[in-house]
Scaffold this active site. Structure first.
Site, PDB file in Angstrom:
ATOM      1  N   LYS B  87       0.743  -1.744   0.214  1.00 18.21           N
ATOM      2  CA  LYS B  87       0.237  -0.227  -0.227  1.00 18.21           C
ATOM      3  C   LYS B  87       0.705   1.109  -0.306  1.00 18.21           C
ATOM      4  O   LYS B  87       0.656   2.576  -0.582  1.00 18.21           O
ATOM      5  CB  LYS B  87      -0.849   0.471   1.294  1.00 18.21           C
ATOM      6  CG  LYS B  87      -2.027  -1.321   0.853  1.00 18.21           C
ATOM      7  CD  LYS B  87      -3.191  -1.138  -0.270  1.00 18.21           C
ATOM      8  CE  LYS B  87      -4.396  -1.593   0.513  1.00 18.21           C
ATOM      9  NZ  LYS B  87      -4.629  -1.546  -0.654  1.00 18.21           N
ATOM     10  N   GLU B 109      -9.431   5.659   2.996  1.00 20.30           N
ATOM     11  CA  GLU B 109     -10.757   4.720   4.017  1.00 20.30           C
ATOM     12  C   GLU B 109      -9.658   3.695   3.631  1.00 20.30           C
ATOM     13  O   GLU B 109      -8.687   3.848   3.173  1.00 20.30           O
ATOM     14  CB  GLU B 109     -11.625   4.844   3.039  1.00 20.30           C
ATOM     15  CG  GLU B 109     -10.949   3.096   1.453  1.00 20.30           C
ATOM     16  CD  GLU B 109     -10.284   3.680   0.357  1.00 20.30           C
ATOM     17  OE1 GLU B 109      -9.927   5.122   0.950  1.00 20.30           O
ATOM     18  OE2 GLU B 109      -9.624   2.771   0.261  1.00 20.30           O
ATOM     19  N   SER B 376       1.978  -9.410  -0.426  1.00 20.33           N
ATOM     20  CA  SER B 376       1.553  -8.509  -0.615  1.00 20.33           C
ATOM     21  C   SER B 376       1.982  -7.710   0.301  1.00 20.33           C
ATOM     22  O   SER B 376       1.664  -6.087   0.609  1.00 20.33           O
ATOM     23  CB  SER B 376       0.213  -8.036  -1.281  1.00 20.33           C
ATOM     24  OG  SER B 376      -0.822  -8.713  -0.447  1.00 20.33           O
TER      25      SER B 376
END
Lengths: 273, 391
Positions: B87, B109, B376
């Site tokens: 991210k 969010e 990830s």
């Protein structure tokens, strides 16, 4: 077709803006929904915005979100919302604008949605998350069905976008009176005068003002500028907080006060008169 | 493909947003295009990715698990990026963009909390105010990440509408933005939302696939035959897939969605596998919806995959047959979570465990093949939840 425009012209001839209360379809509850609209018509509503409830209303604040949640929980769907619209038009003779979001329209099919809205007697349609950029198929279907589709203009809208909105020939323009989602405000918007004037320069379509209009004073200020004035959350909140019977009484009293504030002071000459 | 000027991938994507936001979306698109063409911006971004995020992330050959599964398994170690997931690639890029646009406030969010932490981190780095919207249910199951965001100076706002998960957090962030757009940038966390967000997030995440193609280019290391990534909104998958799609490479790309309690249970997050086209959060894409177009609630053991939509470019990839989309259940993901910890000494995020779980299930068919799983994120955030499930 053109029912809305005729209504706005009649109100203007009577020296006032049209007052258009918003209520989510199925409130206070599905059985007393029609009575609620009748009470508002008797109190002086010139038109209605009827909200077809949607699960994810991005343009709505907490009050109308809660109203949609309750309506969906009570079993309101698109068919039942259109049945209510038909009942309101039939019983009150007051024109209705059906309001929803893009996805329920797409799911039903844009052409079928507009045709069903027209068949129910709706004069106009508002799709809250539909900008002019994506609106062509919706505008075409609305014209084919004979209902007026709104396009929006916001305080952030640039002159280039406004010109594009005018060229798209909307049925009417919904001028967003304030930044932010629907909901009551503790101060009036400072920008509506310029916004409405700029819209008038690009289109002769009727202009309604909504979003954040809360008090009788807000309505009075908006009525000097626009053809119609929408109040939603301030009315819906009264309905959510009261029993169905009490809610209908409160709606009537509130609508009477707002409708009275739509009368324009005679010394103020107005656009189009 | 890159998106069209109206943000379409085939029929998908677009810009279904309230008018109030439309000028900001245009401004953002212009600012992004200018920034990416500006060597100074690219230089600052590359420097931060190297020195702050720790890129390039390694590829690691999982030797013991390869032997156990009978295939050649490699892991792209996004779990080793700063803050523990991919991210951060996007949030550093978008925070630089916010600063360039002169917007002092950022909103985001978050589902699992990884994007919220990564946003709070980038905002702390660049001195931006940060507000993160998070579903109340996710706040409960990801308490550690809530505290991390607060440590980083962010304000975490609990979202109590709807299912109180990621979908509702996106909606609430968009509502905030409708009122704050003049001073605020919305750092959306995945390849979702109205144009240009799906393109911006893809371009900031493609560093994963660009690196992987260099790291496994057939010279020092062999090229992959299969690349697997989990798909919620789909940003890590888009990041690793897009460079392969763009280059037209002969590699099998597999996106793994959350089957939750099983597709047939109706309680899952498989928008591509079991959904249908509709508009969610500003884009036309595959989504979970009922006959009336009301958005259905998703379900997954993993908060990051608990989302009823998916990025519009994935919708296009699915229809075009460029990527295969599969789904694994909560139970399969949980097993893979344990397996990687025990056999390789790596605790994966529950999201990433979905990608591995598909490889485990398909191992007989994949026998002998070279498979890369995009790992990830790391699983520290999930340890408490898994401990409770195992108890």
């Amino acid at each position: 077709m053109r029912e809305l425009r005729r209504r706005f012209e009649r109100c203007a001839a009577e020296g006032r803006a049209a007052f258009l209360p918003y209520l989510t379809a199925g409130l206070p509850d599905p059985d007393s929904a029609l009575t609620a609209f009748e009470a508002m018509a008797e109190a002086g509503a010139d038109g209605f915005e009827v909200g077809i409830p949607y699960s994810d209303p991005l343009m709505d604040g907490p009050v109308i979100q809660e109203a949609a949640r309750r309506a969906l929980a009570a079993g309101m769907d698109v068919d039942r919302s259109f049945e209510l619209v038909a009942g309101v038009v039939d019983r009150t003779g007051v024109p209705v604008i059906a309001m929803t979001y893009v996805n329920p329209v797409l799911r039903r099919g844009v052409a079928r949605f507009m045709a069903d809205a027209a068949a129910a007697g709706a004069s106009g349609v508002i799709v809250a998350d539909l900008p002019v950029d994506e609106a062509d198929p919706f505008l075409d279907a609305a014209r084919d069905a004979g209902v007026d589709l709104a396009l929006f203009a916001a305080p952030t809208t640039t002159p280039e976008r406004l010109a594009r909105i005018g060229r798209a020939r909307p049925g009417f323009v919904y001028a967003i009176a304030d930044l932010g989602v629907t909901g009551e405000r503790d101060r009036g918007s400072r920008r509506i005068g310029d916004l409405v004037a700029e819209i008038r320069r690009v289109t002769d379509a009727p202009v309604v003002l909504g979003v954040g209009i809360t008090t009788v004073d807000d309505v009075r200020a908006a009525a000097r500028l626009a053809d119609g004035v929408i109040v939603g959350s301030a009315l819906v909140r009264r309905v959510l907080e009261a029993s169905p019977r009490a809610a209908i009484g409160e709606l009537g009293a509130a609508v009477a006060a707002y409708a009275a504030a739509c009368r324009r002071a005679p010394e103020k000459p107005l656009h189009g008169e | 493909m890159t998106a069209t000027s109206t943000g379409r991938f085939g029929p998908y994507g677009g810009r279904f947003a309230p008018e109030t936001l439309m000028p900001a979306l245009t401004e953002l698109e212009e600012a992004f295009t200018a920034a990416m063409a500006d060597p100074a911006f690219r230089g600052e971004l590359d420097g931060l990715l190297r020195d702050f995020v720790g890129r390039p992330t390694p590829v690691f050959r999982a030797a013991r698990l390869s032997e156990r599964l009978g295939l050649d398994l490699w892991l792209k170690r996004e779990d080793l990026a700063h803050t523990g997931a991919h991210k951060i690639n996007n949030t550093v890029g978008q925070a630089l963009l916010a600063r360039r646009m002169g917007k002092p406030r950022v909103i985001a969010e978050t589902g699992a909390g990884q994007h919220g932490v990564a946003t709070a981190t980038a905002c702390a780095l660049l001195g931006l105010d940060c507000v993160v919207y998070m579903g109340a249910k996710d706040i409960e199951r990801q308490a550690l990440n809530v505290y991390r965001m607060e440590l980083l100076g962010a304000e975490v706002v609990a979202v109590t509408t709807g299912a109180k998960t990621l979908k509702d957090a996106v909606s609430e962030a968009l509502r905030d933005w409708v009122g704050s757009v003049e001073t605020t940038h919305y750092i959306i966390g995945s390849v979702v939302g109205p144009h240009p967000f799906p393109v911006i997030v893809r371009e900031f995440q493609r560093v994963i696939g660009d690196e992987l193609r260099r790291q496994m280019d057939g010279r020092d290391r062999p090229a992959p035959e299969v690349v697997v990534a989990c798909v919620g909104g789909g940003s890590n998958a888009m990041g690793v897939f897009h460079p392969y799609v763009e280059a037209g490479e002969d590699v099998e790309l597999v996106g793994v969605e959350a089957a939750g309690l099983g597709i047939e249970s109706g309680r899952h997050g498989a928008s591509l596998g079991a959904g249908s086209p509709g508009v969610l959060h500003g884009a036309l894409t595959y989504m979970l919806q009922d006959d009336e177009g009301q958005v259905l609630e998703a379900h997954s053991i993993s908060a990051g995959l608990d989302y009823p939509g998916v990025g519009p470019e994935h919708a296009y990839y699915k229809d075009a047959g460029l990527v295969r989309y599969e789904a694994v259940t909560d139970a399969e993901a949980l097993d893979a979570f344990h397996l990687l910890a025990e056999v390789e000494g790596i605790i994966p995020a529950l999201e990433s465990a979905h990608a591995l779980a598909w490889v485990v299930r398909e191992a007989p068919r994949l026998a002998g093949r070279r498979v890369v799983v995009n790992l990830s994120g790391r699983g520290d955030k999930d340890v408490e939840q898994v401990a409770a499930l195992d108890a």
